[in-house]
Design a protein around this motif. Structure first.
Motif: not given
Length: 98
Positions: A13-16, A18-41
């Protein structure tokens, strides 16, 4: 913890997306927020579960019963998961919108 998290469906759910964003910055930002949110929850869940079980365990032998219930629930979920994988039922589950 990271390897365990990536091994489960959360990693997919975190990677798919991000792959479809086709923008490195947006993909990195998405993955970072996904990881942080997962850890908080997960942290909030652990704290809540810990506090609830602490309150319950203060009442005599209930601590042992809570531990036994938690362990049994883990075993049941694991057996169910392995059974669904063995019979191919998980492969047949379709997620709407994919």
């Amino acid at each position: 913890g990271i390897v365990h998290g990536v091994a489960g469906p959360g990693g997919v759910l975190g990677v798919i997306p991000a792959v479809h964003l086709h923008n490195s910055f947006l993909a990195f930002t998405y993955l970072l927020t996904f990881c942080i949110t997962s850890m908080i929850v997960m942290g909030c869940f652990a704290v809540t579960y810990g506090r609830v079980t602490k309150r319950i365990s203060d009442k005599g032998d209930l601590e042992y019963k809570v531990e036994l219930f938690s362990a049994a629930l883990c075993v049941i979920v694991g057996i169910t998961w392995l059974t669904l994988i063995h019979f191919g039922i998980l492969d047949k589950i379709e997620i709407k919108g994919t």
